[in-house]
Scaffold this active site. Sequence first.
Site, mmCIF file in Angstrom:
data_model
loop_
_atom_site.group_PDB
_atom_site.id
_atom_site.type_symbol
_atom_site.label_atom_id
_atom_site.label_comp_id
_atom_site.label_asym_id
_atom_site.label_seq_id
_atom_site.Cartn_x
_atom_site.Cartn_y
_atom_site.Cartn_z
ATOM 1 C CG ASP A 99 -81.473 92.278 25.175
ATOM 2 O OD1 ASP A 99 -81.562 91.049 25.129
ATOM 3 O OD2 ASP A 99 -82.152 93.039 24.452
ATOM 4 C CD GLU A 121 -78.687 92.406 19.094
ATOM 5 O OE1 GLU A 121 -78.803 91.688 18.087
ATOM 6 O OE2 GLU A 121 -79.399 92.285 20.095
ATOM 7 C CD GLU A 135 -85.504 90.958 27.998
ATOM 8 O OE1 GLU A 135 -86.366 91.782 28.406
ATOM 9 O OE2 GLU A 135 -85.696 89.734 28.046
ATOM 10 C CG HIS A 208 -90.314 85.239 23.761
ATOM 11 N ND1 HIS A 208 -90.151 85.834 22.539
ATOM 12 C CD2 HIS A 208 -89.260 85.632 24.510
ATOM 13 C CE1 HIS A 208 -89.025 86.529 22.552
ATOM 14 N NE2 HIS A 208 -88.471 86.437 23.736
ATOM 15 N NE ARG A 210 -88.094 86.983 32.096
ATOM 16 C CZ ARG A 210 -87.834 85.927 32.845
ATOM 17 N NH1 ARG A 210 -88.365 85.837 34.048
ATOM 18 N NH2 ARG A 210 -87.049 84.968 32.422
ATOM 19 C CG HIS A 241 -90.390 80.761 24.377
ATOM 20 N ND1 HIS A 241 -90.032 80.279 25.604
ATOM 21 C CD2 HIS A 241 -89.391 81.593 24.001
ATOM 22 C CE1 HIS A 241 -88.865 80.800 25.961
ATOM 23 N NE2 HIS A 241 -88.450 81.600 24.997
HETATM 24 C C1 UD1 Z 1 -84.896 84.819 27.648
HETATM 25 C C2 UD1 Z 1 -84.319 86.232 27.694
HETATM 26 C C3 UD1 Z 1 -84.987 87.113 26.634
HETATM 27 C C4 UD1 Z 1 -84.970 86.471 25.264
HETATM 28 C C5 UD1 Z 1 -85.519 85.070 25.359
HETATM 29 C C6 UD1 Z 1 -85.381 84.401 24.023
HETATM 30 C C7 UD1 Z 1 -83.651 87.030 29.913
HETATM 31 C C8 UD1 Z 1 -84.088 87.703 31.148
HETATM 32 N N1 UD1 Z 1 -84.593 86.849 28.978
HETATM 33 O O1 UD1 Z 1 -86.245 84.912 28.058
HETATM 34 O O2 UD1 Z 1 -84.297 88.353 26.556
HETATM 35 O O3 UD1 Z 1 -85.772 87.234 24.409
HETATM 36 O O4 UD1 Z 1 -84.786 84.325 26.328
HETATM 37 O O5 UD1 Z 1 -86.215 83.309 23.868
HETATM 38 O O6 UD1 Z 1 -82.522 86.660 29.793
HETATM 39 N N2 UD1 Z 1 -87.418 76.812 28.703
HETATM 40 C C9 UD1 Z 1 -87.271 75.455 28.486
HETATM 41 N N3 UD1 Z 1 -86.389 75.045 27.532
HETATM 42 C C10 UD1 Z 1 -85.642 75.907 26.808
HETATM 43 C C11 UD1 Z 1 -85.797 77.285 27.033
HETATM 44 C C12 UD1 Z 1 -86.684 77.720 27.984
HETATM 45 O O7 UD1 Z 1 -87.912 74.636 29.122
HETATM 46 O O8 UD1 Z 1 -84.859 75.470 25.960
HETATM 47 C C13 UD1 Z 1 -88.390 77.275 29.725
HETATM 48 C C14 UD1 Z 1 -87.858 77.122 31.137
HETATM 49 O O9 UD1 Z 1 -88.889 76.595 31.889
HETATM 50 C C15 UD1 Z 1 -87.629 78.543 31.594
HETATM 51 C C16 UD1 Z 1 -88.599 79.344 30.738
HETATM 52 O O10 UD1 Z 1 -88.672 78.641 29.515
HETATM 53 O O11 UD1 Z 1 -87.886 78.646 32.947
HETATM 54 C C17 UD1 Z 1 -88.209 80.756 30.470
HETATM 55 O O12 UD1 Z 1 -86.852 80.863 30.051
HETATM 56 P P1 UD1 Z 1 -85.948 82.123 30.512
HETATM 57 O O13 UD1 Z 1 -84.595 81.998 29.924
HETATM 58 O O14 UD1 Z 1 -86.055 82.277 31.988
HETATM 59 O O15 UD1 Z 1 -86.706 83.362 29.896
HETATM 60 P P2 UD1 Z 1 -87.155 83.686 28.425
HETATM 61 O O16 UD1 Z 1 -88.527 84.245 28.529
HETATM 62 O O17 UD1 Z 1 -86.903 82.532 27.541
HETATM 63 N N1 UDP Z 2 -86.528 81.162 16.177
HETATM 64 C C1 UDP Z 2 -86.281 79.788 15.933
HETATM 65 N N2 UDP Z 2 -87.305 78.911 16.112
HETATM 66 C C2 UDP Z 2 -88.527 79.303 16.528
HETATM 67 C C3 UDP Z 2 -88.766 80.676 16.796
HETATM 68 C C4 UDP Z 2 -87.723 81.574 16.631
HETATM 69 O O1 UDP Z 2 -85.177 79.413 15.550
HETATM 70 O O2 UDP Z 2 -89.408 78.440 16.657
HETATM 71 C C5 UDP Z 2 -85.420 82.110 15.968
HETATM 72 C C6 UDP Z 2 -85.785 83.356 15.200
HETATM 73 O O3 UDP Z 2 -85.696 83.160 13.792
HETATM 74 C C7 UDP Z 2 -84.745 84.337 15.699
HETATM 75 C C8 UDP Z 2 -84.578 83.946 17.153
HETATM 76 O O4 UDP Z 2 -85.060 82.603 17.239
HETATM 77 O O5 UDP Z 2 -83.505 84.135 15.033
HETATM 78 C C9 UDP Z 2 -85.378 84.859 18.035
HETATM 79 O O6 UDP Z 2 -85.465 84.326 19.302
HETATM 80 P P1 UDP Z 2 -86.508 84.828 20.373
HETATM 81 O O7 UDP Z 2 -87.666 85.447 19.675
HETATM 82 O O8 UDP Z 2 -86.760 83.683 21.283
HETATM 83 O O9 UDP Z 2 -85.683 85.909 21.199
HETATM 84 P P2 UDP Z 2 -85.438 87.488 21.038
HETATM 85 O O10 UDP Z 2 -84.839 87.715 19.709
HETATM 86 O O11 UDP Z 2 -86.750 88.154 21.246
HETATM 87 O O12 UDP Z 2 -84.504 87.799 22.150
#
Ligand code: UD1
Ligand code: UDP
Length: 369
Positions: A99, A121, A135, A208, A210, A241
């Site tokens: 999602d 999924e 999502e 984490h 949003r 995160h």
């Molecule tokens: C995204 C997904 C969410 C999922 C989450 C998993 C959407 C809208 N949301 O949300 O469904 O649960 O990922 O973690 O698709 N960033 C880094 N390095 C990284 C990753 C993220 O710097 O490797 C920072 C960036 O500044 C980015 C912010 O995290 O702007 C947020 O990342 P983003 O993908 O926009 O949203 P998530 O909250 O991670």
């Molecule tokens: N996870 C990881 N390292 C971390 C935190 C989470 O590998 O420090 C793994 C966790 O075990 C799970 C996945 O990341 O498999 C979940 O990701 P996240 O919570 O970011 O996203 P969501 O599942 O809510 O979309």
Amino acid sequence: MKNIKNILAVFGTRPEAIKMCPLVIELKKRQSLSTVVCVSGQHRNMLDGVLYEFGVLPDDDMNIMRDGQTLFDITTAVLGGAKDAIERYRPDIVLVHGDTSTAFAVSLAAFYLRVPVAHIEAGLRSDNISEPFPEELNRRAIALMAKYHFAPTDAARQNLLREGIADRDIFVVGNTVTDALKITVKKDFSHPVLDFARDGELIFVTAHRRENLGANMDNIMIALRRIAEQYERVRMVIPMHKNPAVRDCVLRHLDGCGRVMLTEPLDVFDCHNIIARSKIILTDSGGIQEEAVSLGIPTLVLRSVTERAEGESLGTLRLVGCNEDRIVESFAELFTDEKKYKKAARAATLYGDGSTCRKIADILENITL
Ligand code: UD1
Ligand code: UDP
């Protein structure tokens, strides 16, 4: 009518990669299929770590991540990148997962180009369009655009049927996260986190979402601080995160707090092994809820709705929301009442037995378009 030959799998965030890598590995074993992997790079370091650990080398990378990226940035960049990738590789079918905005925008690009989408999924619903945000909208929209729907549970299948999806296009196969756990969780495991928790109880925490950023996240952090201060045996581990908004909040409330270890995101193999050895989890994550159920770790879900209701019915997951007192009280109940704890601590195969990827690959080999 023709069989599927060329598959394009596209994903871009950590959780998608954790759940798609085992499937990519399985698909690449199949002689009759040619599988190309394109990543959006919606996450950068958190994605790259997972790819590296599973040994999956993407064929293509949109590299879209920007600091402070908005939903508009992600969606528009992935839409364009997916168009290019689909036109370049001309797949018979595009695989997306879950999602995220990557999954949504890739599905839209495939739909516009009239290439069938298979949704892994599929069918999870909170029935609240604002939570998780965005999502719930993403997955409902993907269901409208996808041709095939790989649902993890029968409850997910029922959700899809309710929305008018034809039964013949839905396959209940379990969740690929159970395949991932089979690969990652080991009997022998050592890690500094386990050393930190050696003389107490390991409490694993992530947050984490949003829609929780702001007051809800503050409440969660205040509750965590109260828990750490109150219970001498608590050893709380919080991998933060990469989102700066999340990190700022965690650090503001918990930096320097005794019995709390703040870490960088854990590598996925380490993370799964640490989760498997935790006493209690507190999380707003989606994937961790499934892992908790599969491993039998009692979990307080820091949200007001969940799309993993099966785990809640089982008793492993308990929905507690983001109210400070409710989180502290729910933790106290689980931590101090052994009977209640034991009832919640039962591993279950609700989300599959680790054979989901094989089932999906078998189906993809045999369906005709
Ligand atoms: C995204 C997904 C969410 C999922 C989450 C998993 C959407 C809208 N949301 O949300 O469904 O649960 O990922 O973690 O698709 N960033 C880094 N390095 C990284 C990753 C993220 O710097 O490797 C920072 C960036 O500044 C980015 C912010 O995290 O702007 C947020 O990342 P983003 O993908 O926009 O949203 P998530 O909250 O991670
Ligand atoms: N996870 C990881 N390292 C971390 C935190 C989470 O590998 O420090 C793994 C966790 O075990 C799970 C996945 O990341 O498999 C979940 O990701 P996240 O919570 O970011 O996203 P969501 O599942 O809510 O979309």
